[in-house]
Motif scaffolding. Structure first.
Motif, PDB file in Angstrom:
ATOM      1  N   GLN A 110      11.198   6.958  -4.266  1.00  0.00           N
ATOM      2  CA  GLN A 110      10.047   6.362  -4.938  1.00  0.00           C
ATOM      3  C   GLN A 110      10.069   4.838  -4.829  1.00  0.00           C
ATOM      4  O   GLN A 110       9.018   4.207  -4.653  1.00  0.00           O
ATOM      5  N   LEU A 111      11.253   4.238  -4.944  1.00  0.00           N
ATOM      6  CA  LEU A 111      11.363   2.780  -4.791  1.00  0.00           C
ATOM      7  C   LEU A 111      10.917   2.345  -3.397  1.00  0.00           C
ATOM      8  O   LEU A 111      10.213   1.339  -3.250  1.00  0.00           O
ATOM      9  N   VAL A 112      11.336   3.104  -2.389  1.00  0.00           N
ATOM     10  CA  VAL A 112      10.941   2.771  -1.014  1.00  0.00           C
ATOM     11  C   VAL A 112       9.427   2.909  -0.854  1.00  0.00           C
ATOM     12  O   VAL A 112       8.770   2.028  -0.267  1.00  0.00           O
ATOM     13  N   MET A 113       8.862   3.990  -1.385  1.00  0.00           N
ATOM     14  CA  MET A 113       7.411   4.183  -1.276  1.00  0.00           C
ATOM     15  C   MET A 113       6.655   3.086  -2.002  1.00  0.00           C
ATOM     16  O   MET A 113       5.624   2.593  -1.521  1.00  0.00           O
ATOM     17  N   GLY A 114       7.160   2.669  -3.160  1.00  0.00           N
ATOM     18  CA  GLY A 114       6.513   1.572  -3.876  1.00  0.00           C
ATOM     19  C   GLY A 114       6.613   0.267  -3.120  1.00  0.00           C
ATOM     20  O   GLY A 114       5.650  -0.503  -3.056  1.00  0.00           O
ATOM     21  N   ALA A 115       7.803  -0.020  -2.520  1.00  0.00           N
ATOM     22  CA  ALA A 115       7.979  -1.243  -1.745  1.00  0.00           C
ATOM     23  C   ALA A 115       7.076  -1.266  -0.518  1.00  0.00           C
ATOM     24  O   ALA A 115       6.621  -2.335  -0.089  1.00  0.00           O
ATOM     25  N   LEU A 116       6.798  -0.091   0.034  1.00  0.00           N
ATOM     26  CA  LEU A 116       5.897   0.011   1.196  1.00  0.00           C
ATOM     27  C   LEU A 116       4.426   0.065   0.787  1.00  0.00           C
ATOM     28  O   LEU A 116       3.557   0.271   1.628  1.00  0.00           O
ATOM     29  N   ARG A 117       4.179  -0.092  -0.506  1.00  0.00           N
ATOM     30  CA  ARG A 117       2.821  -0.122  -1.059  1.00  0.00           C
ATOM     31  C   ARG A 117       2.071   1.181  -0.763  1.00  0.00           C
ATOM     32  O   ARG A 117       0.896   1.185  -0.387  1.00  0.00           O
ATOM     33  N   LEU A 118       2.754   2.303  -0.982  1.00  0.00           N
ATOM     34  CA  LEU A 118       2.135   3.609  -0.762  1.00  0.00           C
ATOM     35  C   LEU A 118       1.557   4.201  -2.037  1.00  0.00           C
ATOM     36  O   LEU A 118       0.990   5.290  -2.003  1.00  0.00           O
ATOM     37  N   GLY A 119       1.706   3.493  -3.160  1.00  0.00           N
ATOM     38  CA  GLY A 119       1.237   4.028  -4.427  1.00  0.00           C
ATOM     39  C   GLY A 119      -0.243   4.349  -4.436  1.00  0.00           C
ATOM     40  O   GLY A 119      -0.668   5.392  -4.933  1.00  0.00           O
ATOM     41  N   ARG A 120      -1.036   3.464  -3.857  1.00  0.00           N
ATOM     42  CA  ARG A 120      -2.489   3.664  -3.864  1.00  0.00           C
ATOM     43  C   ARG A 120      -2.906   4.896  -3.068  1.00  0.00           C
ATOM     44  O   ARG A 120      -3.940   5.493  -3.331  1.00  0.00           O
TER      45      ARG A 120
END
Length: 501
Positions: A110-120
């Motif tokens: 989840q940290l990696v996905m957030g850092a890659l700006r995949l949240g949206r």
């Protein structure tokens, strides 16, 4: 000069008063959220097949870690009923010792996905798949907790849980002990359903807390022969993952579980954030930062060997409705959970398991969107089919495979709906026959295209106009070329294809 000084003084006074008012509202809201979260944290842990204290630890981390981080200001995180089935399956397959490693890996993902700006991008997930996922979880959760309401061990698979309900019913009515426990759980559900009709003063007490407290009081008052929560202490419940637990992560099953933890927890959290944003007028959620916050919380939960966390709409809505103004309310709720776990752990051992099962049966019913399915069937039958198939797949197979089946079906449905192609044949009796294609020509519509072209006369020249197509995939282009070559070889006149794409 004096006037400017007075204006600044008034501004500072108003700011102090506003800050004081915010703190008062946040303190009140934190107590309400704590009272809502307490029975749910314990209930989710027991239903997941882990010590009750691990649910409290996840709630504490959700308040003190995730609550401090930016993302969503009023959303509250902790163990969620929506993850119960998946956690139970993981504990049964890999053991409690491996749970921390699985949650830690999911948090790091989840940290990696957030850092890659995949949240949206999680907002692009089909709503029908998410609702189908929650419906499947709800059905399995309800079926499993019905066994817990009768102090019985539930079968392992979702189908076995549902298939064994008639036998459970017969055994319950044939055993006084089981019937007592079931009645206590049913009474808990009745309190949850009727609590909103109570006088205003009583309604200030959260319904889950009131229901569990009443059931516990009755159990103690009449010395009912029912199973209660097993308590081992907060420190003893903490099980940091060892080196052997990380070795489990190399297996295909463990990787699938980690992906399921990360994706489902992220989707549930971000959908919850969207719902919470509609409940208040404060700052909107930053989805990428919220994904990082959830990842940080799950990383800490993994290090402590606790349950995975998500943002929980029930607690978040209670937070907003109680008047919370800032993130202080959710941080304080974590502090109250910590104080309770440290000072009153023995109180958990008084709670009947049947009462907690009743709370989760009620929560599971809320996950099954019966009204939404009926509305979707009237307006968007394809979406309704995706929802139902996802739910049935989760019940029949497992959580991870069910979600994958739902996502695949949603993609196929979307591809089918967007690949409309219209074929217009113009035959004026003299000259070539003109076949005009418009829309999106994909392999999904290839049978329709070929059927229409092969029905044309073989002894007339044919012009195929593709200029109206917005998209022509490789399969269609190749098939059209092969058809034209066959028609030209067998017929008296060649085919002319006018390509516009």
């Amino acid at each position: 000069m004096q006037q400017r000084f007075l204006d600044r003084s008034r501004h500072r006074a108003r700011s102090v008063l506003k800050l004081s008012g915010d703190r008062r509202h946040d303190l009140t809201a934190s107590i309400v959220v704590f009272l809502v979260a307490l029975p749910l944290c314990v209930g989710v842990a027991v239903a997941s097949g882990v010590p009750a204290e691990l649910g409290l630890i996840t709630g504490i981390v959700g308040g003190l870690v995730t609550g401090l981080l930016p993302g969503s200001s009023l959303q509250v995180s902790g163990p969620a009923a929506g993850m119960t089935v998946l956690v139970y399956e993981a504990v049964q397959e890999f053991g409690l010792a491996a749970l921390g490693a699985l949650v830690l890996a999911a948090g790091l993902l989840q940290l990696v996905m957030g850092a890659l700006r995949l949240g949206r991008f999680f907002r692009a997930i089909s709503v029908a798949v998410v609702e189908g996922m929650l419906a499947g979880i709800g059905l399995v959760l309800i079926a499993g907790q019905l066994y817990a309401m009768a102090d019985r061990e539930a079968p392992a698979s979702g189908l076995a849980k549902i298939g064994g309900l008639p036998e459970l019913l017969a055994e319950t009515f044939g055993s006084g002990r089981a019937l007592t426990a079931f009645a206590l759980g049913a009474g808990t559900i009745a309190v949850l359903l009727l609590w909103r009709r109570m006088p205003g003063v009583l309604r200030t007490i959260p319904a889950p807390l009131a229901a569990v407290a009443l059931a516990t009081g009755l159990s103690l008052l009449f010395s009912l022969p029912v199973a209660t929560v097993e308590v081992q202490g907060l420190i003893e419940a903490v099980q940091p993952p060892g080196s052997g637990a990380f070795g489990e992560l190399a297996t295909v099953g463990a990787i699938g579980t980690v992906l399921a933890f990360a994706l489902i927890a992220s989707a549930e959290s971000l959908f919850s954030a969207a719902a919470v944003d509609r409940l208040h007028d404060g700052p909107r959620t930053d989805y990428d930062k919220e994904l990082v916050a959830q990842g940080a919380g799950n990383t800490v939960c993994g290090l402590l060997g606790a349950l995975p966390m998500t943002a929980v709409i029930v607690r978040s809505a209670a937070n907003v409705q109680a008047g919370a103004r800032t993130k202080a309310s959710r941080v304080l709720h974590g502090a109250w959970l910590l104080l309770f776990a440290a000072l009153l752990p023995a109180a958990l051992g008084l709670i009947p398991v049947a009462a907690l099962a009743g709370v989760l049966v009620h929560a599971g019913c809320k996950l099954v969107p019966v009204r939404q399915v009926a509305g979707l069937w009237r307006e968007h039958r394809g979406e309704a089919v995706v929802l139902v198939v996802t739910a049935v797949a989760i019940v029949s197979v497992s959580m991870f495979e069910g979600v994958l089946i739902g996502l695949a079906l949603a993609v196929v449905k979307t591809a089918w709906e967007t690949s409309h192609v219209h074929i217009e044949v113009v035959d004026k009796g003299a000259g070539p026959i003109r076949a005009h294609l418009s829309g999106n020509a994909t392999f999904l519509r290839l049978p329709k295209i070929l059927d229409a072209l092969e029905a044309l006369p073989q002894d007339r020249p044919i012009e195929v106009d593709l200029s109206g197509l917005r998209h022509l995939d490789h399969a269609c282009r190749t098939s059209l070329e092969n058809w034209a070559a066959r028609h030209s070889a067998d017929g008296t006149e060649p085919v002319r294809v006018a390509s516009g794409v």
